[in-house]
Design a protein around this motif. Structure first.
Motif, PDB file in Angstrom:
ATOM      1  N   LEU A  20      -5.224  -8.170  -4.997  1.00 41.68           N
ATOM      2  CA  LEU A  20      -4.552  -8.123  -3.702  1.00 41.68           C
ATOM      3  C   LEU A  20      -3.659  -9.350  -3.520  1.00 41.68           C
ATOM      4  N   LYS A  23      -0.549  -9.192  -5.753  1.00 32.03           N
ATOM      5  CA  LYS A  23       0.513  -8.316  -5.229  1.00 32.03           C
ATOM      6  C   LYS A  23       1.345  -9.033  -4.168  1.00 32.03           C
ATOM      7  N   VAL A  24       0.657  -9.785  -3.314  1.00 32.33           N
ATOM      8  CA  VAL A  24       1.364 -10.520  -2.272  1.00 32.33           C
ATOM      9  C   VAL A  24       2.189 -11.655  -2.878  1.00 32.33           C
ATOM     10  N   TYR A  48      -2.999  -5.658   4.083  1.00 32.76           N
ATOM     11  CA  TYR A  48      -3.915  -6.530   3.336  1.00 32.76           C
ATOM     12  C   TYR A  48      -4.603  -7.542   4.253  1.00 32.76           C
ATOM     13  N   ARG A  51      -7.119  -5.768   6.316  1.00 28.43           N
ATOM     14  CA  ARG A  51      -8.283  -5.415   5.494  1.00 28.43           C
ATOM     15  C   ARG A  51      -9.209  -6.615   5.332  1.00 28.43           C
ATOM     16  N   TYR A  74      -8.350 -14.911   2.156  1.00 27.36           N
ATOM     17  CA  TYR A  74      -7.589 -14.747   3.406  1.00 27.36           C
ATOM     18  C   TYR A  74      -6.660 -15.940   3.637  1.00 27.36           C
ATOM     19  N   LEU A  77      -3.731 -15.904   1.269  1.00 26.17           N
ATOM     20  CA  LEU A  77      -2.738 -14.896   1.664  1.00 26.17           C
ATOM     21  C   LEU A  77      -1.844 -15.429   2.795  1.00 26.17           C
TER      22      LEU A  77
END
Length: 231
Positions: A20, A23-24, A48, A51, A74, A77
């Motif tokens: 994840l 991808k970011v 994301y 989520r 988190y 991100l």
């Protein structure tokens, strides 16, 4: 056997979190000038982050996944998004400082990217200050362009001062690229351009009246130089 399956499932979930983030990272690895963020990119980011927030608040998952791991992912991100915004701010500052041609038109695209990120729940408070500080700098830049035009126009009525018409032209062209400002700060662009237009008309009216009082003929040939200096 059940223990092994549980560990495999847990590993898959952890691996999914890592993917994840990857991808970011790809989304924010782009160059602003070559490829802008798209709404689909923001939607991926929005999904994301939501989520992860759900995972942080899920009691049933807390016994299977480390809360610390979820928090780390988190935070990573959010940091990717915030750092991208910081990069946007840096690029805008460079454009404002260097006064490159069509800076405001280029800044428009960067501001749009910033606002797209700011629209994601969980990122608004972390990016709000960057947006408002940057927008304030843009307004200052526009007002400075207006001041430059004003100063040059005033030279028309000042003795022994030469007006830099090229500077006026460049500033006006740059201001034309600022119309998008009205979308975020109502009336700023309209009022500013109206003021500039009135100043230009007024200064040329004064110049026209001055030239009317100068007789240019064979008997007053020296007045040609005077008229030229005024223009």
């Amino acid at each position: 056997y059940m223990r092994k399956e549980y560990e495999n499932l847990k590993a898959e979930m952890n691996n999914g979190l890592v993917k994840l983030v990857a991808k970011v990272e790809l989304i924010f690895a782009r160059d602003h000038q070559e490829q802008q963020l798209q709404e689909k990119d923001i939607e991926v980011l929005r999904v994301y982050i939501k989520r992860l927030e759900n995972m942080k608040n899920s009691i049933s998952l807390q016994s299977h996944l480390s809360q610390n791991e979820i928090n780390v992912i988190y935070t990573e991100l959010v940091s990717l998004a915030v750092n991208y915004v910081k990069d946007i701010v840096k690029k805008i500052e460079e454009l404002l400082e260097n006064k490159k041609e069509k800076s405001l038109a280029k800044i428009k695209c960067l501001i749009q990217e910033m606002l797209m990120i700011k629209s994601v729940q969980g990122l608004e408070t972390k990016t709000m200050e960057f947006f408002y500080n940057t927008f304030s700098r843009i307004i200052d830049y526009i007002l400075n362009l207006k001041a430059e035009i004003h100063n040059e126009l005033n030279k028309m009525t000042q003795k022994d001062q030469k007006v830099n018409y090229q500077k006026i032209y460049v500033s006006l062209v740059e201001l034309q690229g600022a119309e998008w400002i009205s979308k975020y700060k109502e009336n700023v662009y309209t009022d500013l351009m109206q003021t500039v237009k009135e100043e230009i008309f007024e200064q040329f009216r004064i110049l026209k009246d001055d030239l009317k009082g100068i007789s240019i003929n064979l008997d007053n040939a020296s007045n040609i130089k005077i008229a030229y200096q005024k223009v």
